[in-house]
Write an enzyme that holds these catalytic residues in place. Sequence first.
Site, PDB file in Angstrom:
ATOM      1  N   ASN A   7       0.872  -1.166   0.000  1.00  0.00           N
ATOM      2  CA  ASN A   7       0.000   0.000   0.000  1.00  0.00           C
ATOM      3  C   ASN A   7       0.914   1.222   0.000  1.00  0.00           C
ATOM      4  O   ASN A   7       1.424   1.629   1.045  1.00  0.00           O
ATOM      5  CB  ASN A   7      -0.887  -0.054   1.250  1.00  0.00           C
ATOM      6  CG  ASN A   7      -1.865   1.096   1.301  1.00  0.00           C
ATOM      7  OD1 ASN A   7      -1.823   2.011   0.471  1.00  0.00           O
ATOM      8  ND2 ASN A   7      -2.750   1.063   2.292  1.00  0.00           N
ATOM      9  N   ARG A  95      -2.523  -2.157  -3.513  1.00  0.00           N
ATOM     10  CA  ARG A  95      -3.746  -1.396  -3.262  1.00  0.00           C
ATOM     11  C   ARG A  95      -3.741  -0.190  -4.198  1.00  0.00           C
ATOM     12  O   ARG A  95      -2.810   0.615  -4.190  1.00  0.00           O
ATOM     13  CB  ARG A  95      -3.784  -0.913  -1.820  1.00  0.00           C
ATOM     14  CG  ARG A  95      -5.027  -0.099  -1.575  1.00  0.00           C
ATOM     15  CD  ARG A  95      -5.000   0.598  -0.243  1.00  0.00           C
ATOM     16  NE  ARG A  95      -6.274   1.266  -0.039  1.00  0.00           N
ATOM     17  CZ  ARG A  95      -6.423   2.357   0.669  1.00  0.00           C
ATOM     18  NH1 ARG A  95      -5.395   2.919   1.243  1.00  0.00           N
ATOM     19  NH2 ARG A  95      -7.609   2.906   0.816  1.00  0.00           N
ATOM     20  N   HIS A 184     -13.142   2.204   0.155  1.00  0.00           N
ATOM     21  CA  HIS A 184     -13.064   1.172   1.200  1.00  0.00           C
ATOM     22  C   HIS A 184     -13.646  -0.163   0.709  1.00  0.00           C
ATOM     23  O   HIS A 184     -14.105  -0.981   1.510  1.00  0.00           O
ATOM     24  CB  HIS A 184     -13.846   1.581   2.472  1.00  0.00           C
ATOM     25  CG  HIS A 184     -13.263   2.710   3.247  1.00  0.00           C
ATOM     26  ND1 HIS A 184     -14.046   3.684   3.831  1.00  0.00           N
ATOM     27  CD2 HIS A 184     -11.992   3.032   3.541  1.00  0.00           C
ATOM     28  CE1 HIS A 184     -13.265   4.549   4.454  1.00  0.00           C
ATOM     29  NE2 HIS A 184     -12.012   4.182   4.286  1.00  0.00           N
ATOM     30  N   HIS A 212     -17.916   1.090   7.945  1.00  0.00           N
ATOM     31  CA  HIS A 212     -16.460   1.156   8.150  1.00  0.00           C
ATOM     32  C   HIS A 212     -16.130   2.508   8.784  1.00  0.00           C
ATOM     33  O   HIS A 212     -16.282   3.556   8.160  1.00  0.00           O
ATOM     34  CB  HIS A 212     -15.752   1.005   6.794  1.00  0.00           C
ATOM     35  CG  HIS A 212     -14.266   1.118   6.870  1.00  0.00           C
ATOM     36  ND1 HIS A 212     -13.408   0.047   6.713  1.00  0.00           N
ATOM     37  CD2 HIS A 212     -13.465   2.189   7.099  1.00  0.00           C
ATOM     38  CE1 HIS A 212     -12.163   0.449   6.845  1.00  0.00           C
ATOM     39  NE2 HIS A 212     -12.162   1.759   7.085  1.00  0.00           N
ATOM     40  N   LEU A 213     -15.693   2.470  10.057  1.00  0.00           N
ATOM     41  CA  LEU A 213     -15.417   3.715  10.787  1.00  0.00           C
ATOM     42  C   LEU A 213     -13.951   3.753  11.212  1.00  0.00           C
ATOM     43  O   LEU A 213     -13.579   3.266  12.285  1.00  0.00           O
ATOM     44  CB  LEU A 213     -16.320   3.819  12.030  1.00  0.00           C
ATOM     45  CG  LEU A 213     -17.835   3.706  11.795  1.00  0.00           C
ATOM     46  CD1 LEU A 213     -18.588   3.705  13.122  1.00  0.00           C
ATOM     47  CD2 LEU A 213     -18.340   4.839  10.907  1.00  0.00           C
ATOM     48  N   ASN A 215     -10.252   6.413  10.261  1.00  0.00           N
ATOM     49  CA  ASN A 215     -10.079   7.854  10.092  1.00  0.00           C
ATOM     50  C   ASN A 215     -10.986   8.328   8.973  1.00  0.00           C
ATOM     51  O   ASN A 215     -11.649   9.345   9.077  1.00  0.00           O
ATOM     52  CB  ASN A 215      -8.616   8.179   9.796  1.00  0.00           C
ATOM     53  CG  ASN A 215      -7.808   8.138  11.067  1.00  0.00           C
ATOM     54  OD1 ASN A 215      -8.170   8.758  12.064  1.00  0.00           O
ATOM     55  ND2 ASN A 215      -6.720   7.382  11.056  1.00  0.00           N
ATOM     56  N   ARG A 245     -12.638  14.887   7.598  1.00  0.00           N
ATOM     57  CA  ARG A 245     -13.454  15.208   6.409  1.00  0.00           C
ATOM     58  C   ARG A 245     -14.903  15.465   6.791  1.00  0.00           C
ATOM     59  O   ARG A 245     -15.446  14.786   7.663  1.00  0.00           O
ATOM     60  CB  ARG A 245     -13.397  14.048   5.406  1.00  0.00           C
ATOM     61  CG  ARG A 245     -12.076  13.947   4.690  1.00  0.00           C
ATOM     62  CD  ARG A 245     -11.995  12.695   3.841  1.00  0.00           C
ATOM     63  NE  ARG A 245     -10.942  11.821   4.321  1.00  0.00           N
ATOM     64  CZ  ARG A 245     -10.808  10.555   3.972  1.00  0.00           C
ATOM     65  NH1 ARG A 245     -11.660   9.992   3.153  1.00  0.00           N
ATOM     66  NH2 ARG A 245      -9.822   9.830   4.455  1.00  0.00           N
ATOM     67  N   GLY A 336     -15.458   1.448  14.697  1.00  0.00           N
ATOM     68  CA  GLY A 336     -16.516   0.432  14.649  1.00  0.00           C
ATOM     69  C   GLY A 336     -16.187  -0.792  15.485  1.00  0.00           C
ATOM     70  O   GLY A 336     -17.061  -1.380  16.129  1.00  0.00           O
ATOM     71  N   GLU A 388      -7.950  -5.430   5.378  1.00  0.00           N
ATOM     72  CA  GLU A 388      -7.898  -5.063   3.964  1.00  0.00           C
ATOM     73  C   GLU A 388      -6.716  -5.722   3.251  1.00  0.00           C
ATOM     74  O   GLU A 388      -6.818  -6.092   2.089  1.00  0.00           O
ATOM     75  CB  GLU A 388      -7.831  -3.534   3.838  1.00  0.00           C
ATOM     76  CG  GLU A 388      -9.170  -2.892   4.209  1.00  0.00           C
ATOM     77  CD  GLU A 388      -9.079  -1.408   4.488  1.00  0.00           C
ATOM     78  OE1 GLU A 388      -8.624  -1.039   5.581  1.00  0.00           O
ATOM     79  OE2 GLU A 388      -9.474  -0.621   3.625  1.00  0.00           O
TER      80      GLU A 388
HETATM   81  P1  ADP Z   1      -7.393   4.108   9.378  1.00  0.00           P
HETATM   82  O1  ADP Z   1      -8.554   4.635   8.596  1.00  0.00           O
HETATM   83  O2  ADP Z   1      -6.246   5.071   9.426  1.00  0.00           O
HETATM   84  O3  ADP Z   1      -7.004   2.696   9.049  1.00  0.00           O
HETATM   85  P2  ADP Z   1      -8.324   3.011  11.910  1.00  0.00           P
HETATM   86  O4  ADP Z   1      -9.219   1.971  11.333  1.00  0.00           O
HETATM   87  O5  ADP Z   1      -7.115   2.577  12.633  1.00  0.00           O
HETATM   88  O6  ADP Z   1      -7.955   4.123  10.849  1.00  0.00           O
HETATM   89  O7  ADP Z   1      -9.219   3.902  12.918  1.00  0.00           O
HETATM   90  C1  ADP Z   1      -8.735   5.052  13.505  1.00  0.00           C
HETATM   91  C2  ADP Z   1      -9.804   5.609  14.428  1.00  0.00           C
HETATM   92  O8  ADP Z   1     -10.190   4.586  15.352  1.00  0.00           O
HETATM   93  C3  ADP Z   1      -9.333   6.803  15.243  1.00  0.00           C
HETATM   94  O9  ADP Z   1     -10.333   7.801  15.273  1.00  0.00           O
HETATM   95  C4  ADP Z   1      -9.171   6.201  16.627  1.00  0.00           C
HETATM   96  O10 ADP Z   1      -9.401   7.145  17.624  1.00  0.00           O
HETATM   97  C5  ADP Z   1     -10.245   5.150  16.651  1.00  0.00           C
HETATM   98  N1  ADP Z   1     -10.007   4.142  17.684  1.00  0.00           N
HETATM   99  C6  ADP Z   1      -8.982   3.274  17.783  1.00  0.00           C
HETATM  100  N2  ADP Z   1      -9.068   2.562  18.933  1.00  0.00           N
HETATM  101  C7  ADP Z   1     -10.169   2.996  19.569  1.00  0.00           C
HETATM  102  C8  ADP Z   1     -10.805   2.669  20.805  1.00  0.00           C
HETATM  103  N3  ADP Z   1     -10.313   1.732  21.619  1.00  0.00           N
HETATM  104  N4  ADP Z   1     -11.944   3.313  21.144  1.00  0.00           N
HETATM  105  C9  ADP Z   1     -12.431   4.267  20.319  1.00  0.00           C
HETATM  106  N5  ADP Z   1     -11.893   4.630  19.156  1.00  0.00           N
HETATM  107  C10 ADP Z   1     -10.785   4.001  18.777  1.00  0.00           C
END
Ligand code: ADP
Length: 400
Positions: A7, A95, A184, A212-213, A215, A245, A336, A388
């Site tokens: 990636n 990717r 995604h 999918h939650l 960043n 965003r 998520g 992914e």
């Molecule tokens: P990316 O899109 O960069 O792959 P991730 O899937 O790692 O991102 O998600 C990042 C988000 O997940 C950030 O907003 C982070 O705060 C949140 N996050 C990670 N661990 C936790 C947790 N234990 N509780 C709540 N939010 C979390």
Amino acid sequence: MKILVLNAGSSSIKFQLFDMDEHDVIAGGLAEKIGETAGAITYRTIKNGSENHTMKEHIVIKDHQAGLSRISELLLDPEKGALEDANQLQAVGHRVVHGAELFSEPAEVTEQVMKDLKKISFLAPLHNPANLKGIEIAKQVFPNAKQVAVFDTAFHQTLPPHAYRFSIPKNYYEEHGLRVYGFHGTSHAYVSRTSAEYLGKELHTFNAITVHLGNGCSMAAVKEGKSVDVSMGLTPLGGLIMGTRSGDVDPSLLLFMSDNLGLSSSEIDKTLNKESGLKGLTGDNDLRNILERYQHQEEDAQLAISMYAYRIKKYVGAYIAALGKVDALIFTAGVGENSALIRALVCENMENLGIKMDKEQNEKVAKETRVLSDTSSNVKILVVPTNEELEIAVQTMQFL
Ligand code: ADP
């Protein structure tokens, strides 16, 4: 079969080496701050499920070529390597963020594919050029491996026109390709398939809403295993509220910023992509910090969390309407998978729509796929840790 997943971003290269006989990661890491004065490479190998070798070296990584050459050296190192020789590597799965309408499936990177990818780079100027650079260099560094591009947009190429067209003059679509693409895709595909398997359903009869939650945040409506709607649009800016965003806004907001506030197009782009979302509302884009402030009843944090969850809830309602029958509501990625509060707010008062959460299950902290719904809930609520890279490796293998 060994497959390397790459990636490549504008200043980083994330890599994972998979042994596809077991679907196991055997090595991986990150080359970061490429082109900067102080770069770093993190590298680890994994044997029998646990870390065998870990290291971080601080080196100047002049460019992507230097980064990937060092990654190759590490993978082939007699002591800390995971490949005995370069010929063990059957393929590199890349990717690629945007495949436009040209790619609905993975593609082997031929001269023609490279030309096509360059042609559509304008649709993802922040991502595709870096992805292409990764491919070009991987061809030199691993000349005997097949190079396969796997697209974030491909899973959403099954959207029907009534979901992907914008209601603007049709020449913008016909001449310029302006439409909803969605992103995604590897994550939405992976969690849909994993959930169907987990629930013992055939994917082609399985309807789901995938959330999918990370960043970046997006949702998809998945009907009979295929994406039929998605919250992100032409670019990854639309839909849900994200780390930085804005997600959906009234389009006239942009005109107002330009005509009344005098912002240039690049300032508007920066505002909506880098300074909005959770960051715009609270000054912080990391949900963990905002949750902490929320617990202390801090006003900005409370509003941001309410808005973030409310936007997801609205899309859940819309996708129930789009799908008719929904088997599962699936949460994934950093937020998520980890935030019980966000999941609870999204599912609150949804009993009439067939969604009822088991509060105790939701609160449990776990790393694996699990069901969070009450036994009386028509829709199963699931958490599925996304993967992914594995999905890219699986799609690359299936392609081969
Ligand atoms: P990316 O899109 O960069 O792959 P991730 O899937 O790692 O991102 O998600 C990042 C988000 O997940 C950030 O907003 C982070 O705060 C949140 N996050 C990670 N661990 C936790 C947790 N234990 N509780 C709540 N939010 C979390």
